[in-house]
Design a protein around this motif. Structure first.
Motif, PDB file in Angstrom:
ATOM      1  N   LEU A 185       0.848  -1.191   0.000  1.00 41.59           N
ATOM      2  CA  LEU A 185       0.000   0.000   0.000  1.00 41.59           C
ATOM      3  C   LEU A 185       0.888   1.247   0.000  1.00 41.59           C
ATOM      4  O   LEU A 185       1.890   1.298   0.707  1.00 41.59           O
ATOM      5  N   THR A 186       0.472   2.270  -0.777  1.00 42.19           N
ATOM      6  CA  THR A 186       1.233   3.518  -0.759  1.00 42.19           C
ATOM      7  C   THR A 186       0.559   4.507   0.202  1.00 42.19           C
ATOM      8  O   THR A 186      -0.624   4.351   0.542  1.00 42.19           O
ATOM      9  N   ALA A 187       1.317   5.528   0.571  1.00 35.63           N
ATOM     10  CA  ALA A 187       0.790   6.561   1.470  1.00 35.63           C
ATOM     11  C   ALA A 187      -0.415   7.243   0.831  1.00 35.63           C
ATOM     12  O   ALA A 187      -1.418   7.511   1.513  1.00 35.63           O
ATOM     13  N   GLU A 188      -0.354   7.506  -0.459  1.00 39.43           N
ATOM     14  CA  GLU A 188      -1.466   8.182  -1.152  1.00 39.43           C
ATOM     15  C   GLU A 188      -2.723   7.324  -1.078  1.00 39.43           C
ATOM     16  O   GLU A 188      -3.826   7.828  -0.842  1.00 39.43           O
ATOM     17  N   GLN A 189      -2.559   6.036  -1.293  1.00 38.21           N
ATOM     18  CA  GLN A 189      -3.722   5.134  -1.234  1.00 38.21           C
ATOM     19  C   GLN A 189      -4.345   5.125   0.151  1.00 38.21           C
ATOM     20  O   GLN A 189      -5.563   5.152   0.300  1.00 38.21           O
ATOM     21  N   LEU A 190      -3.500   5.092   1.184  1.00 34.57           N
ATOM     22  CA  LEU A 190      -4.018   5.071   2.555  1.00 34.57           C
ATOM     23  C   LEU A 190      -4.750   6.375   2.852  1.00 34.57           C
ATOM     24  O   LEU A 190      -5.863   6.370   3.396  1.00 34.57           O
ATOM     25  N   GLU A 191      -4.141   7.483   2.466  1.00 32.35           N
ATOM     26  CA  GLU A 191      -4.736   8.808   2.709  1.00 32.35           C
ATOM     27  C   GLU A 191      -6.149   8.867   2.112  1.00 32.35           C
ATOM     28  O   GLU A 191      -7.097   9.325   2.755  1.00 32.35           O
ATOM     29  N   LYS A 192      -6.265   8.374   0.881  1.00 31.19           N
ATOM     30  CA  LYS A 192      -7.549   8.427   0.169  1.00 31.19           C
ATOM     31  C   LYS A 192      -8.616   7.545   0.804  1.00 31.19           C
ATOM     32  O   LYS A 192      -9.806   7.843   0.747  1.00 31.19           O
ATOM     33  N   ALA A 193      -8.188   6.432   1.410  1.00 30.40           N
ATOM     34  CA  ALA A 193      -9.149   5.454   1.932  1.00 30.40           C
ATOM     35  C   ALA A 193      -9.738   5.868   3.281  1.00 30.40           C
ATOM     36  O   ALA A 193     -10.792   5.373   3.689  1.00 30.40           O
ATOM     37  N   ILE A 194      -9.050   6.768   3.980  1.00 27.37           N
ATOM     38  CA  ILE A 194      -9.502   7.153   5.332  1.00 27.37           C
ATOM     39  C   ILE A 194     -10.683   8.120   5.242  1.00 27.37           C
ATOM     40  O   ILE A 194     -10.664   9.072   4.469  1.00 27.37           O
ATOM     41  N   THR A 195     -11.724   7.833   6.025  1.00 30.53           N
ATOM     42  CA  THR A 195     -12.899   8.716   6.103  1.00 30.53           C
ATOM     43  C   THR A 195     -13.156   8.995   7.589  1.00 30.53           C
ATOM     44  O   THR A 195     -12.513   8.380   8.464  1.00 30.53           O
ATOM     45  N   PRO A 196     -14.096   9.881   7.892  1.00 35.20           N
ATOM     46  CA  PRO A 196     -14.413  10.109   9.316  1.00 35.20           C
ATOM     47  C   PRO A 196     -14.897   8.837  10.016  1.00 35.20           C
ATOM     48  O   PRO A 196     -14.854   8.742  11.250  1.00 35.20           O
ATOM     49  N   LYS A 197     -15.358   7.837   9.229  1.00 41.56           N
ATOM     50  CA  LYS A 197     -15.862   6.604   9.843  1.00 41.56           C
ATOM     51  C   LYS A 197     -14.772   5.551  10.062  1.00 41.56           C
ATOM     52  O   LYS A 197     -15.038   4.471  10.595  1.00 41.56           O
ATOM     53  N   THR A 208       2.804   5.497   8.415  1.00 41.58           N
ATOM     54  CA  THR A 208       2.552   6.017   9.768  1.00 41.58           C
ATOM     55  C   THR A 208       2.461   7.551   9.744  1.00 41.58           C
ATOM     56  O   THR A 208       1.729   8.139  10.533  1.00 41.58           O
ATOM     57  N   ASP A 209       3.169   8.191   8.808  1.00 43.30           N
ATOM     58  CA  ASP A 209       3.047   9.654   8.666  1.00 43.30           C
ATOM     59  C   ASP A 209       1.605  10.029   8.324  1.00 43.30           C
ATOM     60  O   ASP A 209       1.066  11.006   8.839  1.00 43.30           O
ATOM     61  N   VAL A 210       0.990   9.249   7.441  1.00 44.66           N
ATOM     62  CA  VAL A 210      -0.417   9.496   7.086  1.00 44.66           C
ATOM     63  C   VAL A 210      -1.288   9.326   8.329  1.00 44.66           C
ATOM     64  O   VAL A 210      -2.139  10.163   8.641  1.00 44.66           O
ATOM     65  N   LEU A 211      -1.033   8.250   9.068  1.00 38.71           N
ATOM     66  CA  LEU A 211      -1.866   7.956  10.247  1.00 38.71           C
ATOM     67  C   LEU A 211      -1.721   9.040  11.318  1.00 38.71           C
ATOM     68  O   LEU A 211      -2.687   9.331  12.034  1.00 38.71           O
ATOM     69  N   MET A 212      -0.560   9.647  11.397  1.00 38.90           N
ATOM     70  CA  MET A 212      -0.372  10.725  12.377  1.00 38.90           C
ATOM     71  C   MET A 212      -1.271  11.926  12.060  1.00 38.90           C
ATOM     72  O   MET A 212      -1.617  12.696  12.948  1.00 38.90           O
ATOM     73  N   ARG A 213      -1.648  12.059  10.807  1.00 36.66           N
ATOM     74  CA  ARG A 213      -2.534  13.178  10.426  1.00 36.66           C
ATOM     75  C   ARG A 213      -4.005  12.851  10.685  1.00 36.66           C
ATOM     76  O   ARG A 213      -4.874  13.680  10.476  1.00 36.66           O
ATOM     77  N   HIS A 214      -4.292  11.608  11.078  1.00 32.30           N
ATOM     78  CA  HIS A 214      -5.686  11.180  11.293  1.00 32.30           C
ATOM     79  C   HIS A 214      -5.817  10.542  12.675  1.00 32.30           C
ATOM     80  O   HIS A 214      -5.871   9.314  12.800  1.00 32.30           O
ATOM     81  N   PRO A 215      -5.881  11.359  13.709  1.00 28.35           N
ATOM     82  CA  PRO A 215      -5.814  10.825  15.083  1.00 28.35           C
ATOM     83  C   PRO A 215      -6.979   9.931  15.484  1.00 28.35           C
ATOM     84  O   PRO A 215      -6.886   9.246  16.507  1.00 28.35           O
ATOM     85  N   HIS A 216      -8.050   9.911  14.698  1.00 31.62           N
ATOM     86  CA  HIS A 216      -9.168   9.033  15.073  1.00 31.62           C
ATOM     87  C   HIS A 216      -8.960   7.591  14.588  1.00 31.62           C
ATOM     88  O   HIS A 216      -9.734   6.704  14.948  1.00 31.62           O
ATOM     89  N   VAL A 217      -7.929   7.355  13.788  1.00 26.53           N
ATOM     90  CA  VAL A 217      -7.723   6.008  13.229  1.00 26.53           C
ATOM     91  C   VAL A 217      -6.747   5.220  14.099  1.00 26.53           C
ATOM     92  O   VAL A 217      -5.648   5.697  14.402  1.00 26.53           O
ATOM     93  N   TRP A 218      -7.152   4.030  14.501  1.00 28.51           N
ATOM     94  CA  TRP A 218      -6.281   3.135  15.271  1.00 28.51           C
ATOM     95  C   TRP A 218      -5.613   2.132  14.327  1.00 28.51           C
ATOM     96  O   TRP A 218      -6.111   1.883  13.228  1.00 28.51           O
ATOM     97  N   VAL A 219      -4.508   1.566  14.798  1.00 29.07           N
ATOM     98  CA  VAL A 219      -3.757   0.613  13.970  1.00 29.07           C
ATOM     99  C   VAL A 219      -3.807  -0.765  14.604  1.00 29.07           C
ATOM    100  O   VAL A 219      -3.434  -0.924  15.772  1.00 29.07           O
ATOM    101  N   LEU A 220      -4.284  -1.728  13.830  1.00 23.91           N
ATOM    102  CA  LEU A 220      -4.203  -3.118  14.291  1.00 23.91           C
ATOM    103  C   LEU A 220      -3.149  -3.785  13.427  1.00 23.91           C
ATOM    104  O   LEU A 220      -3.344  -3.957  12.222  1.00 23.91           O
ATOM    105  N   THR A 221      -2.018  -4.105  14.025  1.00 25.49           N
ATOM    106  CA  THR A 221      -0.938  -4.692  13.234  1.00 25.49           C
ATOM    107  C   THR A 221      -0.793  -6.178  13.548  1.00 25.49           C
ATOM    108  O   THR A 221      -0.653  -6.578  14.700  1.00 25.49           O
TER     109      THR A 221
END
Ligand SMILES: Cc1ncc(COP(=O)(O)O)c(C=O)c1O
Length: 400
Positions: A152-164, A190-203
């Motif tokens: 997955l690329t950072a751009e793809q992750l950024e696009k997939a994130i919504t308020p939900k 992880t840089d993308v995820l830092m911009r979206h504090p409502h998203v949790w990471v399950l690794t």
């Protein structure tokens, strides 16, 4: 059937189990089948781990354990995260489950409300979307490409994130592609995820130890400590120590989440098998020489399989960094006629014809959310792998 719960209509049976069953049936009919569809190491559990289990039985460690696991195992897990991943977790921040599968399920169960979204890179391990759907959530698939080695690329992750978006489901090395993210590739995410504090990471770090060459493994909270408070780091002994049948998985994360998972597990299965837990203590605290041994064997097999599959007409097989799977594309064979005369319209047709004609069991890529590909598990002997790859080469050459 009207009697059954509506939730069942949201899920489908595991395709990997279905193919394994078909291969078993063919074998029972006397056909010479080589199974490259299973998701477990072909090695035996190391002797020191078996001995620890036998000693636990003899000591009478045969009673219910605390729901989240015996204290020595939770301490061993915290020590493992410190030693191998540089992560500081207290034993109280860890939980032991009946396999990694239960950990994942309970994490979703503890957090997902109807309509919540979970971003999943495809191809993905088959159980993620089904577990999420059972919990009333919505899996959001993001297709990776073979050109980007299924990452997955950072751009793809950024696009997939919504308020939900509730979770980002991450798995490296990946089942089914074997792809593992380098430090830089992971940092971009992880840089993308830092911009979206409502998203949790399950690794899902189940294949952590199976990385090859000079590849260095990283887990998200290690690359970005800023994510520590919203990351559940999940792992287990199944793949690392050839312990699939013992059913021990574990995770560490924020205490509130661990407590919620404990509450669910307490009403469900309670503590994992006491004997298997003592075996897992030995796996994590005892000698670790099994890991480099199995890693070396798997790396040799990966090289063998990648080389032989790339010599098959019409197959393209990227060389993944880890796990014990490869995920070749069979796109060039779609539309061709199999030796039986049947036209191969999908990767599922490819896999079924290959099994019927040559007795080689693999799993079609569409069941992992990205095709036309198929998954080859190389967790079997070199002799069998060579023979299976020769049969795949013959099958591909015979498709016209
Ligand atoms: C990516 C991945 N996660 C989790 C699991 C579950 O492992 P366990 O045997 O610990 O339940 C598997 C098993 O196949 C897997 O491939």
């Amino acid at each position: 059937m009207a009697f059954l719960a509506d939730a069942l209509s949201r899920i489908k049976p595991s395709a990997t189990i279905a193919v394994t069953q078909m291969a078993r049936d063919l074998k029972a009919q006397g056909k010479d089948v080589i199974s490259l569809s299973v998701g477990e190491p072909d090695f035996d559990t190391p002797q020191n781990i078996k001995d620890a289990a036998i000693a636990a039985i003899q000591r009478g460690e045969t009673k219910y354990t605390p729901v989240s696991g015996i204290q020595p195992l939770r301490e061993a897990i915290a020590a493992k995260f410190k030693r191998e991943n540089g992560l500081d977790y207290k034993p109280s921040q860890t939980i032991v489950g009946t396999g990694g599968k239960q950990i994942l399920f309970n994490a979703f169960m503890a957090t997902i409300n109807p309509g919540d979204e979970v971003v999943i890179p495809a191809p993905y391990w088959v159980s993620y979307p089904e577990m999420i759907a059972l919990c009333g959530g919505t899996p959001v698939f993001v297709e990776t490409t073979i050109e980007n080695n299924f990452k997955l690329t950072a751009e793809q992750l950024e696009k997939a994130i919504t308020p939900k978006t509730k979770w980002f489901m991450f798995n490296s090395p990946s089942n089914p592609s074997g792809a593992a993210y380098s430090y830089d590739e992971l940092k971009a995410l992880t840089d993308v995820l830092m911009r979206h504090p409502h998203v949790w990471v399950l690794t899902d770090d189940m294949y952590e130890h199976l990385v090859f060459g000079d590849f260095v493994y990283y887990t998200p909270a290690q690359v970005e400590p800023g994510l520590y408070d919203r990351t559940l780091t999940m792992n287990g002994v199944s793949k690392a120590y050839a312990m699939t049948g013992w059913r021990i998985g574990y995770a560490a994360g924020p205490i509130e989440l661990i407590k919620a998972m404990d509450m669910i597990q307490g009403q469900q299965t309670s503590g994992a098998c006491s004997i298997a837990q003592w075996a897992a203590v030995e796996a994590l605290n005892g000698p670790q020489d099994f890991i480099p041994m199995s890693k070396k064997a798997f790396e040799e097999r990966r090289d063998l399989v990648v080389s032989m599959l790339n010599q098959a007409n019409g197959l393209v097989c990227p060389k993944p960094e880890g796990a014990f799977y490869v995920y070749p594309s069979c796109a060039a064979l779609i539309g061709k006629k199999a030796p039986s005369g049947k036209v191969i319209a999908t990767d599922e047709d490819f896999v079924m014809e290959l099994l019927a004609t040559e007795g080689v069991a693999t799993v079609h890529g569409s069941s992992f959310g990205l095709g036309p590909n198929f998954r080859v598990s190389y967790a079997t002997s070199n002799d069998k792998l060579e023979e299976a790859c020769r049969r795949i080469q013959r099958f591909c050459a015979d498709c016209k």
